[in-house]
Design a protein around this motif. Structure first.
Motif, PDB file in Angstrom:
ATOM      1  N   ARG A 123     -66.049 -49.390  58.200  1.00 12.57           N
ATOM      2  CA  ARG A 123     -65.036 -50.446  57.959  1.00 12.57           C
ATOM      3  C   ARG A 123     -64.461 -50.883  59.028  1.00 12.57           C
ATOM      4  N   TYR A 127     -63.815 -54.856  60.341  1.00 18.11           N
ATOM      5  CA  TYR A 127     -62.549 -55.224  60.547  1.00 18.11           C
ATOM      6  C   TYR A 127     -62.393 -55.737  62.028  1.00 18.11           C
ATOM      7  N   CYS A 131     -61.384 -59.789  63.151  1.00 20.61           N
ATOM      8  CA  CYS A 131     -60.539 -60.002  64.066  1.00 20.61           C
ATOM      9  C   CYS A 131     -60.872 -60.782  65.276  1.00 20.61           C
ATOM     10  N   LEU A 594     -62.464 -54.973  51.853  1.00 25.35           N
ATOM     11  CA  LEU A 594     -61.129 -54.584  52.229  1.00 25.35           C
ATOM     12  C   LEU A 594     -61.077 -54.942  53.735  1.00 25.35           C
ATOM     13  N   PRO A 595     -62.024 -54.670  54.789  1.00 25.15           N
ATOM     14  CA  PRO A 595     -61.956 -55.095  56.241  1.00 25.15           C
ATOM     15  C   PRO A 595     -61.634 -56.703  56.343  1.00 25.15           C
ATOM     16  N   THR A 598     -58.089 -57.285  55.119  1.00 27.97           N
ATOM     17  CA  THR A 598     -57.182 -56.642  55.930  1.00 27.97           C
ATOM     18  C   THR A 598     -57.056 -57.681  57.218  1.00 27.97           C
ATOM     19  N   VAL A 601     -55.127 -60.698  56.360  1.00 25.91           N
ATOM     20  CA  VAL A 601     -53.623 -60.534  56.505  1.00 25.91           C
ATOM     21  C   VAL A 601     -52.847 -60.203  57.762  1.00 25.91           C
ATOM     22  N   THR A 602     -53.784 -59.922  58.607  1.00 22.56           N
ATOM     23  CA  THR A 602     -53.591 -59.691  59.953  1.00 22.56           C
ATOM     24  C   THR A 602     -53.466 -61.118  60.626  1.00 22.56           C
ATOM     25  N   ILE A 624     -50.142 -55.534  55.805  1.00 22.42           N
ATOM     26  CA  ILE A 624     -51.211 -54.829  56.576  1.00 22.42           C
ATOM     27  C   ILE A 624     -51.050 -53.447  56.550  1.00 22.42           C
ATOM     28  N   MET A 627     -52.730 -52.517  53.141  1.00 24.01           N
ATOM     29  CA  MET A 627     -54.035 -52.873  52.989  1.00 24.01           C
ATOM     30  C   MET A 627     -54.895 -51.647  53.856  1.00 24.01           C
ATOM     31  N   LEU A 628     -54.270 -51.008  54.991  1.00 25.27           N
ATOM     32  CA  LEU A 628     -54.890 -50.178  55.481  1.00 25.27           C
ATOM     33  C   LEU A 628     -54.790 -48.649  54.579  1.00 25.27           C
ATOM     34  N   TRP A 631     -57.779 -48.403  52.052  1.00 20.78           N
ATOM     35  CA  TRP A 631     -58.859 -47.950  52.557  1.00 20.78           C
ATOM     36  C   TRP A 631     -59.027 -46.632  52.206  1.00 20.78           C
TER      37      TRP A 631
END
Length: 841
Positions: A123, A127, A131, A594-595, A598, A601-602, A624, A627-628, A631
């Motif tokens: 994950r 993520y 990013c 989820l990644p 997240t 949101v980042t 953030i 969200m983490l 996980w």
């Protein structure tokens, strides 16, 4: 509940049934469900494809630069657009192509090279990719609307400060690059943990493939190289946004502080780019030379030495800024010495070729191109390491030529060789050479015409970064030749792209191991399945496929470890770092959105900071964290399971019950990067203390005895209580461990109040760099105390939810590591704020 021991005995009776069972568990759904993929093969391909698109964009920008410089007084691009283009060319190539390409190759290849089914934290890979994509897109959108950064990819202050670049161009660079570098740091943690902990059974460190060694060293360099850049970007953005004068000499700052922080990253960056490519050379060359590589141990030692030396060379980018003579001599010597470990590798490659029976296939052609180009770049590097010569050609096109000989020679040519070598692995098809050979000759001829001549242009005195020149300078014909060469090179890259597409669409089906290589990535089907290995190998040599050519079929039949599906789990094996002895079964997470969420949101946080929407940014930060935390439920077990069968009569415990799980290593590595950022901040304060006059003014030092007492007491309480919570006798009692965690939580809250009191005693941070730096380092410590409180609360929840027992203590140990680190940097911060004035007088 299904008994996993019973289920384990229902091994797949045939390779086809085994494949269907594994595919049902490891597969990724199509359509929108594809966005949930966390599998290393898919994420690795995404990184590579995206990086290649950015490479194309960077190449187009380079053509625009060369079109502008082809003739004197050219009106093709105005100065403002030209500044944006040359800044974006460097930024794209350094941050959006080279590093992500390395990350993509590492994620795609590493598990297959190491005999594992996936990376240690799938994950985190996904993520990091999102990013990277969002941060890179932010920069491209800015360029499309004419707001791209325009201060050069090095963003030197004071040019990039608010007074001289008042728009948001520089903010976009600082925020976008920081966003992108999240992926670099997450990749570094993941690559190191994967190499050290999830290798095939029996693969001790001295049996690892050389490429894994190169990737391991590179990942460590990223772990320690990127934090100074991220910290510097944050400091510069804080100065631009809130007028904190860290780089303003009129208020106690110093513009050179940015250069130090930038090149602390920037010089290792060259080797971060070069080493993975050199690892590919060390992998491909012996296969095509048809013999084992010469000097395995010497190469490993030289790679480690090269990484170590590269961190001591950042000042050689600053020879002309007024460095003391003793420092000049030291850094000049160190810059020259770095040629020694590089030469060890080059002589090992030449020795391998001389002792083998080389095949002049297409990847070998690119390797020979790499040798010729990179050696020239290395020689000019030695010239630039000599201070008197450096003073003569500093910031001229000679440096531009050297940079491209090193980076294109040391990275692009090996990457092109790697592309052709591993293309059958990606596509399951045999490469075509009909266009590949002419593409090579166009690229290498075009490259040398472009940059060999640029050495002369630099010696004639042409500065870099200028957008035009006069006809009287004598620089016309060298620039025209360079521009013609660059377009020839661009045609070569276009031909390479067409060749790859034709290969993908029309190539013949490839056998499993078309190069007769010895490493494990060729033991699986091509293109690879989502689970990579149907069962995991037991490794006894550095080239398992040479010892056992039938190993692939043996593993496909389920003859290795974990040749079955247990309870629908995604499993791979964890091993001892040194010996490769099996320690644990590592349960991996399945696909999830989820990644992606997240990362979104980042992205909201970074965009809010860019547009000065600080309330939104402050709301995004806890989002953030939330969200983490979302996980984590699938990363633990609610009951002890004991040793479970792994096949071939062996057993191992789950990672949640192991003494040294990968997650614990990940926390240790994260703290190492964190400590580097903190050390860089402390270095910045010491640097200003030494070089800036009257620093700090005595009136700036505000004492806060109650704040100090509360901070120190709270941090020490949090540290002690966090450690007590991990003691065997305390863990046994649910009430005791929760009481210890509650005390740890209260200790961090008290520390936060104490740090806030100390901050209130500091004068307004806009008045002087001392007040600004002191405020920032106190906020840094406060953020860690806040996160330590979150870890304590998380431990209480995990304890009550049944994730903790006498054998399942990893959550508590991770929290304790964070509270240890928080106490260490908190005390160090108080010593810097109040101890340093006493020591320095």
């Amino acid at each position: 509940m299904m008994d996993e021991r019973t289920n384990d005995t229902v091994a797949a009776p045939s390779p086809i049934r085994l494949h269907k069972q594994l595919d049902a568990v490891w597969g990724t759904p199509g359509g929108w469900g594809r966005l949930a993929a966390v599998n290393h093969t898919i994420v690795g391909r995404r990184f590579i494809a995206t990086a290649f698109v950015f490479f194309g964009i960077g190449g187009i920008l380079a053509m625009l630069i060369r079109a502008q410089l082809a003739t004197p007084r050219s009106a093709f691009l105005g100065p403002e657009i030209y500044n944006q283009i040359f800044t974006m060319h460097g930024t794209v190539m350094m941050f959006l192509f080279a590093i992500p390409m390395f990350e993509g190759f590492a994620m795609y290849l590493l598990p297959k090279l190491l005999g594992a089914r996936d990376m240690a934290f799938p994950r985190l890979s996904a993520y990091g990719y999102w990013c990277y994509l969002f941060g890179g897109s932010m920069l491209l959108i800015a360029m499309a609307v004419g707001l791209a950064p325009n201060g050069g990819w090095f963003m030197y202050t004071p040019l990039s400060s608010k007074a001289y670049t008042p728009g948001i161009n520089s903010d976009i660079w600082l925020i976008g690059i920081t966003f992108v570098e999240i992926s670099a740091l997450s990749a570094a943690v993941e690559i190191i943990a994967t190499i050290l902990k999830t290798r095939a059974p029996g693969m001790s460190l001295d049996k690892m493939p050389l490429l894994a060694w190169y990737l391991l060293v590179t990942a460590f360099m990223m772990l320690f190289g990127f934090p100074p850049l991220i910290l510097g970007s944050i400091l510069l953005e804080v100065e631009r946004a809130f007028d904190l004068p860290l780089f303003d000499p009129t208020r106690g700052g110093d513009a050179l502080l940015w250069q130090h922080l930038f090149w602390l990253f920037g010089h290792p960056e060259v080797y971060i780019i070069f080493l993975p490519a050199a690892g590919m050379v060390s992998t491909i060359l012996p296969v095509l030379a048809r013999r084992e590589i010469v000097g395995y141990s010497a190469i490993v030692i030289s790679v480690v030495a090269l990484a170590f030396l590269s961190f001591g060379l950042w000042v050689h980018h600053m020879f002309t800024v007024g460095i003391p003579h003793l420092a000049l001599a030291f850094f000049s010597s160190a810059s020259t010495a770095v040629a020694v470990p590089t030469a060890v590798q080059i002589f090992a490659w030449i020795g391998t070729l001389a002792a083998g029976r080389p095949q002049l296939k297409l990847p070998m052609l690119y390797l020979l191109g790499f040798f010729s180009v990179f050696v020239i770049g290395g020689l000019t590097g030695v010239m630039l390491a000599i201070v008197p010569f450096n003073w003569q050609v500093h910031d001229t096109h000679f440096v531009v030529a050297h940079l491209h000989y090193v980076l294109v020679g040391g990275f692009v040519f090996p990457m092109l060789a790697a592309a052709y070598y591993w293309l059958p692995h990606f596509t399951g098809r045999v490469p075509r050479h009909s266009l590949g050979v002419p593409a090579f000759w166009l690229i290498i001829i075009g490259f040398n015409v472009t940059f060999l001549v640029m050495h002369l242009t630099g010696l004639l005195g042409m500065p870099r970064r200028i957008h035009g020149y006069g006809a009287e300078t004598g620089w016309e014909w060298p620039n025209l030749v360079s521009s013609v060469g660059s377009f020839v090179m661009a045609i070569g890259f276009a031909l390479f792209t067409v060749d790859v597409l034709l290969h993908w669409l029309h190539g013949k089906r490839s056998a499993r191991n078309p190069w007769r290589a010895g490493t494990l990535e060729w033991a699986i089907a091509v293109p690879p399945t989502n689970y990579a290995f149907a069962s995991l190998p037991d490794v006894a040599t550095r080239a398992p496929l040479q010892e056992r050519p039938d190993l692939g079929n043996h593993l496909a039949r389920g003859g290795g470890y974990l040749g079955f599906v247990r309870n629908g789990w995604l499993e791979t094996l964890g091993v001892d770092v040194m010996s490769g002895r099996v320690e644990q079964i590592v349960r991996l997470p399945n696909q999830t959105m989820l990644p992606l969420f997240t990362a979104l949101v980042t992205g909201v946080f970074f965009v809010a900071v860019l547009f000065k929407l600080y309330v939104v940014a402050l709301l995004a930060l806890p989002a953030i964290v939330a969200m983490l935390l979302a996980w984590t439920p699938v990363s633990g077990e609610r009951r002890d399971r004991g040793a479970l069968p792994i096949g071939n009569g062996a057993e191992a415990v789950l990672h949640s019950e192991a003494r040294s799980p990968p997650s614990l290593w990940a926390m240790g590595l994260t703290l190492a990067a964190d400590a580097t950022a903190f050390a860089s901040l402390a270095f910045g304060i010491l640097f200003l203390w030494v070089v800036a006059p009257n620093w700090p003014p005595p009136s700036m030092i505000g004492w806060a005895p109650w704040g100090v007492a509360l901070s120190a007491g709270g941090l020490v309480t949090g540290f002690i209580a966090g450690r007590i919570a991990t003691l065997r006798g305390v863990v046994r009692s649910g009430r005791l461990r929760e009481a210890a965690l509650v005390i740890a939580l209260l200790g961090q809250i008290v520390a936060l109040f104490g740090i806030a009191d100390v901050i209130l005693a500091v004068p307004p941070p806009t008045q002087h760099a001392y007040a600004a730096a002191t405020t920032i380092i106190l906020i840094y410590a406060g953020l860690h105390a806040a996160l330590a409180a979150v870890f304590a609360g998380f431990g209480i929840w995990r304890s009550r939810a049944g994730y903790v027992s006498q054998t399942r203590t990893v959550d508590l140990r991770i929290g304790a590591l964070w509270s240890d680190f928080t106490a260490a940097i908190g005390i160090a911060t108080l010593l810097i704020v109040y101890g340093l004035p006493l020591v320095m007088g």
